[in-house]
Write a protein that holds these residues in place. Structure first.
Motif, PDB file in Angstrom:
ATOM      1  N   PHE A 156       0.817  -1.205   0.000  1.00  0.00           N
ATOM      2  CA  PHE A 156       0.000   0.000   0.000  1.00  0.00           C
ATOM      3  C   PHE A 156       0.858   1.265   0.000  1.00  0.00           C
ATOM      4  N   GLY A 157       2.069   1.160  -0.528  1.00  0.00           N
ATOM      5  CA  GLY A 157       2.940   2.319  -0.572  1.00  0.00           C
ATOM      6  C   GLY A 157       4.258   2.054   0.129  1.00  0.00           C
ATOM      7  N   ASP A 158       5.056   3.094   0.213  1.00  0.00           N
ATOM      8  CA  ASP A 158       6.392   2.998   0.797  1.00  0.00           C
ATOM      9  C   ASP A 158       6.291   2.584   2.259  1.00  0.00           C
ATOM     10  N   PRO A 159       6.821   1.403   2.635  1.00  0.00           N
ATOM     11  CA  PRO A 159       6.714   0.958   4.030  1.00  0.00           C
ATOM     12  C   PRO A 159       7.481   1.853   4.991  1.00  0.00           C
ATOM     13  N   VAL A 160       8.601   2.427   4.556  1.00  0.00           N
ATOM     14  CA  VAL A 160       9.365   3.331   5.428  1.00  0.00           C
ATOM     15  C   VAL A 160       8.532   4.567   5.743  1.00  0.00           C
ATOM     16  N   ALA A 161       7.876   5.108   4.721  1.00  0.00           N
ATOM     17  CA  ALA A 161       7.024   6.278   4.947  1.00  0.00           C
ATOM     18  C   ALA A 161       5.864   5.927   5.872  1.00  0.00           C
ATOM     19  N   ALA A 162       5.313   4.714   5.725  1.00  0.00           N
ATOM     20  CA  ALA A 162       4.207   4.299   6.585  1.00  0.00           C
ATOM     21  C   ALA A 162       4.649   4.193   8.043  1.00  0.00           C
ATOM     22  N   LEU A 163       5.832   3.645   8.268  1.00  0.00           N
ATOM     23  CA  LEU A 163       6.346   3.527   9.635  1.00  0.00           C
ATOM     24  C   LEU A 163       6.638   4.898  10.234  1.00  0.00           C
ATOM     25  N   ARG A 164       7.181   5.800   9.418  1.00  0.00           N
ATOM     26  CA  ARG A 164       7.439   7.152   9.910  1.00  0.00           C
ATOM     27  C   ARG A 164       6.139   7.853  10.281  1.00  0.00           C
ATOM     28  N   ALA A 165       5.102   7.650   9.455  1.00  0.00           N
ATOM     29  CA  ALA A 165       3.806   8.259   9.758  1.00  0.00           C
ATOM     30  C   ALA A 165       3.245   7.701  11.062  1.00  0.00           C
ATOM     31  N   ARG A 166       3.449   6.398  11.304  1.00  0.00           N
ATOM     32  CA  ARG A 166       2.978   5.808  12.556  1.00  0.00           C
ATOM     33  C   ARG A 166       3.725   6.395  13.752  1.00  0.00           C
ATOM     34  N   GLU A 167       5.033   6.544  13.613  1.00  0.00           N
ATOM     35  CA  GLU A 167       5.820   7.110  14.712  1.00  0.00           C
ATOM     36  C   GLU A 167       5.394   8.539  15.019  1.00  0.00           C
ATOM     37  N   GLU A 168       5.129   9.312  13.973  1.00  0.00           N
ATOM     38  CA  GLU A 168       4.684  10.693  14.182  1.00  0.00           C
ATOM     39  C   GLU A 168       3.316  10.716  14.845  1.00  0.00           C
ATOM     40  N   ARG A 169       2.439   9.814  14.437  1.00  0.00           N
ATOM     41  CA  ARG A 169       1.111   9.748  15.047  1.00  0.00           C
ATOM     42  C   ARG A 169       1.218   9.363  16.520  1.00  0.00           C
ATOM     43  N   ASP A 170       2.094   8.407  16.834  1.00  0.00           N
ATOM     44  CA  ASP A 170       2.287   8.015  18.230  1.00  0.00           C
ATOM     45  C   ASP A 170       2.760   9.199  19.068  1.00  0.00           C
ATOM     46  N   ARG A 171       3.715   9.970  18.539  1.00  0.00           N
ATOM     47  CA  ARG A 171       4.193  11.153  19.273  1.00  0.00           C
ATOM     48  C   ARG A 171       3.062  12.153  19.480  1.00  0.00           C
ATOM     49  N   ARG A 172       2.226  12.322  18.457  1.00  0.00           N
ATOM     50  CA  ARG A 172       1.100  13.257  18.568  1.00  0.00           C
ATOM     51  C   ARG A 172       0.108  12.802  19.634  1.00  0.00           C
ATOM     52  N   LEU A 173      -0.161  11.496  19.674  1.00  0.00           N
ATOM     53  CA  LEU A 173      -1.072  10.964  20.686  1.00  0.00           C
ATOM     54  C   LEU A 173      -0.521  11.176  22.098  1.00  0.00           C
TER      55      LEU A 173
END
Length: 326
Positions: free
Chosen positions: A249-266
């Motif tokens: 579903f797209g670049d896995p590195v970008a997906a993991l980075r987006a998850r990490e950013e979301r976790d920090r936001r939460l």
């Protein structure tokens, strides 16, 4: 809107319609889907497991278009998820027939008057609610919960109470008590088979029940909806799966980075911790427990080791979704 049954994912052909059928079979150009029905070898081999199950159902309908589908076979045509390997086409016969299993077909005997039989696209099958009760009565409770949650998501007019009532009103008591666990817990807020199965595993490990789809942050594009939330300790639970991060579903590195950013936001907005897990963590006998314990969540009742062992066996074959996860 009239529902449309899921069609076969590949072209199917009867043996009598194959040109030089013996030669094609001997050369490996086609493979049997069911006895007397074939598909091109490359098409078949490219299918994930859940699509092969769907193709088998359509292969049987080629042979017997008047069949009444039930259980997982009906669920597949409705586009509803199931757990575990299927590899058998389930059909319903009246109570004058004989229950049997022959060449990949399992015939179940039951009076049709005790089931609501729908017809979509010329195909006869048990209604979504009847299918849900059938699976809740005869399968592992996690499989019943997955289908019950999905049934409520698909039909806003359906309720857990209605499913429970249908179960209690069946003439046969066989499986009635077994079905209650799943039907009474059905919740449309669980958005995927992984979330539904996670709900089961969390309860059977003895952990507190989480809130589903809890919103954290402002009510606009800057906020985040979480899969699960334990407000007492500020814990977010995310049933991720591996599909988001394997590249399809797209670049896995970008997906993991987006998850990490979301976790920090939460965490900035009040979450003390964010726990992630996937299908493998539910199949492992203790992985989900260890993840939640490490995140600070404590059980408040003894585990149900019997159901947990059954869940492990159910998930052992692989990704347990009959339709591709979103």
């Amino acid at each position: 809107m009239i529902p449309i049954p899921r069609t076969s994912p590949i072209a199917l052909v009867r043996a009598a319609e194959l040109t030089h059928s013996t030669r094609s079979i001997r050369r490996g150009e086609v493979v049997p889907v069911l006895r007397g029905v074939y598909a091109e070898t490359g098409d078949w081999q490219s299918l994930p497991r859940w699509e092969r199950d769907l193709a088998r159902v359509h292969a049987h309908l080629l042979r017997d278009p008047d069949a009444v589908l039930c259980l997982e076979s009906a669920a597949l045509l409705w586009g509803l998820p199931t757990l575990g390997a299927i590899e058998t086409v389930h059909v319903l016969a009246d109570d004058t027939a004989t229950s049997r299993r022959v060449s990949g077909i399992r015939v179940h005997t039951s009076a049709h008057s005790d089931r609501v039989i729908d017809e979509i696209g010329g195909i006869r099958l048990t209604s979504p609610a009847e299918t849900c009760v059938d699976i809740a009565r005869t399968r592992h409770p996690a499989a019943g919960l997955v289908l019950a949650d999905a049934t409520l998501r698909r039909d806003a007019t359906m309720t857990a109470a209605a499913l429970a009532t249908l179960n209690e009103q069946r003439a046969s008591a066989r499986g009635r008590r077994h079905a209650r666990w799943a039907l009474e817990r059905a919740d449309a807020a669980a958005e995927s088979p992984l979330e539904s199965t996670s709900r089961a595993g969390i309860e059977w490990w003895g952990f507190p029940t989480p809130e589903l789809q809890h919103w954290i942050g402002p009510w606009d594009d800057d906020g985040d909806r979480t899969d699960m939330w334990w407000p007492a300790i500020g814990l977010v639970g995310e049933a991720d799966g591996h599909l988001k991060y394997d590249g399809r579903f797209g670049d896995p590195v970008a997906a993991l980075r987006a998850r990490e950013e979301r976790d920090r936001r939460l965490r900035r907005r009040g979450a003390r911790a964010v726990a992630h897990w996937a299908w493998d963590d539910l199949a492992d006998p203790s992985a989900l427990r260890d993840i939640l314990l490490s995140a600070g969540l404590s059980p408040d009742r003894p585990p149900d080791l019997n159901r947990l062992a059954g869940l492990r066996r159910l998930l052992r074959p692989g990704l347990p979704s009959a339709t591709p996860p979103p």
